[in-house]
Write a protein that holds these residues in place. Structure first.
Motif, short mmCIF file in Angstrom:
data_model
loop_
_atom_site.label_atom_id
_atom_site.label_comp_id
_atom_site.label_asym_id
_atom_site.label_seq_id
_atom_site.Cartn_x
_atom_site.Cartn_y
_atom_site.Cartn_z
N GLY A 129 -6.85 14.92 7.44
CA GLY A 129 -7.64 13.97 8.24
C GLY A 129 -6.73 13.12 9.10
N ILE A 130 -6.73 11.83 8.87
CA ILE A 130 -5.82 10.93 9.58
C ILE A 130 -4.45 11.01 8.91
N ASN A 131 -3.45 11.48 9.64
CA ASN A 131 -2.14 11.63 9.02
C ASN A 131 -1.37 10.30 9.04
N GLY A 132 -0.16 10.32 8.50
CA GLY A 132 0.59 9.08 8.37
C GLY A 132 0.98 8.46 9.70
N ILE A 133 1.31 9.29 10.67
CA ILE A 133 1.66 8.78 12.01
C ILE A 133 0.47 8.06 12.62
N GLU A 134 -0.68 8.68 12.56
CA GLU A 134 -1.89 8.09 13.14
C GLU A 134 -2.28 6.81 12.41
N ALA A 135 -2.18 6.84 11.08
CA ALA A 135 -2.51 5.65 10.29
C ALA A 135 -1.56 4.51 10.63
N ALA A 136 -0.27 4.82 10.76
CA ALA A 136 0.73 3.80 11.08
C ALA A 136 0.49 3.19 12.46
N GLN A 137 0.13 4.03 13.42
CA GLN A 137 -0.16 3.53 14.77
C GLN A 137 -1.32 2.53 14.74
N GLU A 138 -2.33 2.86 13.95
CA GLU A 138 -3.49 1.97 13.87
C GLU A 138 -3.14 0.70 13.10
N MET A 139 -2.34 0.82 12.05
CA MET A 139 -1.91 -0.38 11.31
C MET A 139 -1.11 -1.32 12.21
N ARG A 140 -0.21 -0.73 13.00
CA ARG A 140 0.60 -1.55 13.90
C ARG A 140 -0.28 -2.26 14.92
N ARG A 141 -1.32 -1.57 15.39
CA ARG A 141 -2.23 -2.19 16.36
C ARG A 141 -2.99 -3.35 15.73
N ARG A 142 -3.41 -3.19 14.48
CA ARG A 142 -4.21 -4.21 13.81
C ARG A 142 -3.38 -5.39 13.31
N LEU A 187 0.85 -1.19 0.00
CA LEU A 187 0.00 0.00 0.00
C LEU A 187 0.89 1.24 0.00
N ILE A 188 0.57 2.20 -0.87
CA ILE A 188 1.24 3.50 -0.81
C ILE A 188 0.18 4.56 -0.55
N GLU A 240 -8.38 6.45 3.81
CA GLU A 240 -8.40 5.49 2.69
C GLU A 240 -7.36 4.39 2.90
N ALA A 241 -6.21 4.78 3.43
CA ALA A 241 -5.13 3.81 3.66
C ALA A 241 -5.58 2.72 4.62
N LEU A 242 -6.27 3.11 5.69
CA LEU A 242 -6.73 2.12 6.67
C LEU A 242 -7.79 1.20 6.08
N GLU A 243 -8.66 1.76 5.25
CA GLU A 243 -9.70 0.93 4.61
C GLU A 243 -9.06 -0.12 3.70
#
Length: 266
Positions: free
Chosen positions: A60-73, A5-6, A39-42
């Motif tokens: 909206g959701i920036n890269g840091i926030e998206a990465a934190q959520e990806m790591r959690r999931r 994903l980019i 969109e990245a998280l979806e």
């Protein structure tokens, strides 16, 4: 096929990145694009993404926030930041999320592909672990920087630090090293070590580690009785095909071609 994903809100930069990765890795990867963190998280959930290349400053959701959520999931996902912001606070947050690398725009193409190569290797490792197969990782915190590295500052100190890092990596490149591991054994915080490493070598950790392994492989290739598979294993690559691909990306020729060129000169 690896699932990549980019995410970047700048359309042109995202398209250029997509084109680059498709050209270099298209036969190995399926690549999805996102214009923001939401969109990245979806897409991350929908396609069970293994490797994410993220910009940081997105609406909206920036890269840091998206990465934190990806790591959690999904703890095994390799996350790479590709950003124009050389901000120490961002680097510190990136290390806390356990990102694979923090690359600054404009990034050299070979540097980016090198990090993606390492991410694909880690994806293979994660798959083996999910299947219950043993993956040996040995990190021995036996090296400590000498006391002379602590006092003072400036170029002399930086040179000594660089020599200490170089020594450790040349002695341990065969192991499954990560930037976090080396920072820990050398008694540096991970965020500080990330910035320090770039200062010392003007390249990221993954690129430097790959170059150490390839240089060691070149020396072994001068021995005609050692086969290429054994050489790959000796420098840290258990998969001979992966070793050949990395070697060719760095040198422009395959290990076999390199060996032939050596003996043709003699």
């Amino acid at each position: 096929m690896y699932r990549v994903l980019i995410a970047d809100d700048e359309l042109i930069e995202r398209k250029v990145l997509y084109k680059t990765l498709t050209r270099e890795l298209g036969d190995q990867c399926t690549i999805w694009q996102a214009a923001n963190g939401r969109e990245a998280l979806e897409l991350f959930d929908e396609h069970d993404i293994q490797i994410a290349v993220l910009d940081i400053e997105m609406p909206g959701i920036n890269g840091i926030e998206a990465a934190q959520e990806m790591r959690r999931r999904k703890s095994s996902c390799s996350i790479i930041f590709l950003t124009a912001f050389d901000d120490f606070s961002y680097a510190k947050k990136a290390i806390g999320i356990r990102v694979l690398d923090y690359l600054l725009k404009p990034c050299k193409e070979e540097e980016l592909i090198g990090v993606l190569d390492e991410a694909m290797r880690l994806a293979d490792k994660a798959l083996l672990e999910e299947k219950g197969e043993e993956v040996q990782t040995i990190i021995e915190p036996v090296f400590k920087p000498s006391a002379e590295l602590n006092p003072g500052d400036g170029q002399v100190r930086l040179h000594k630090v660089a020599e200490a890092i170089r020594q450790y990596m040349e002695e341990n490149y065969v192991r499954d090293l990560s930037m976090q591991d080396v920072a820990r054994v050398m008694n540096y915080s991970e965020a500080y070590f990330c910035k320090l490493f770039k200062q010392c070598f003007d390249k990221n950790f993954t690129t430097y580690l790959t170059e150490c392994r390839v240089e060691a492989a070149k020396k072994l290739l001068t021995e005609p009785m050692v086969n290429v598979k054994e050489i790959g294993e000796a420098v840290g690559y258990n998969d001979s095909n992966y070793f050949a691909k990395v070697f060719k990306r760095v040198t422009g020729i395959s290990p076999t071609e390199y060996r032939m060129s050596i003996f043709n000169r003699k």
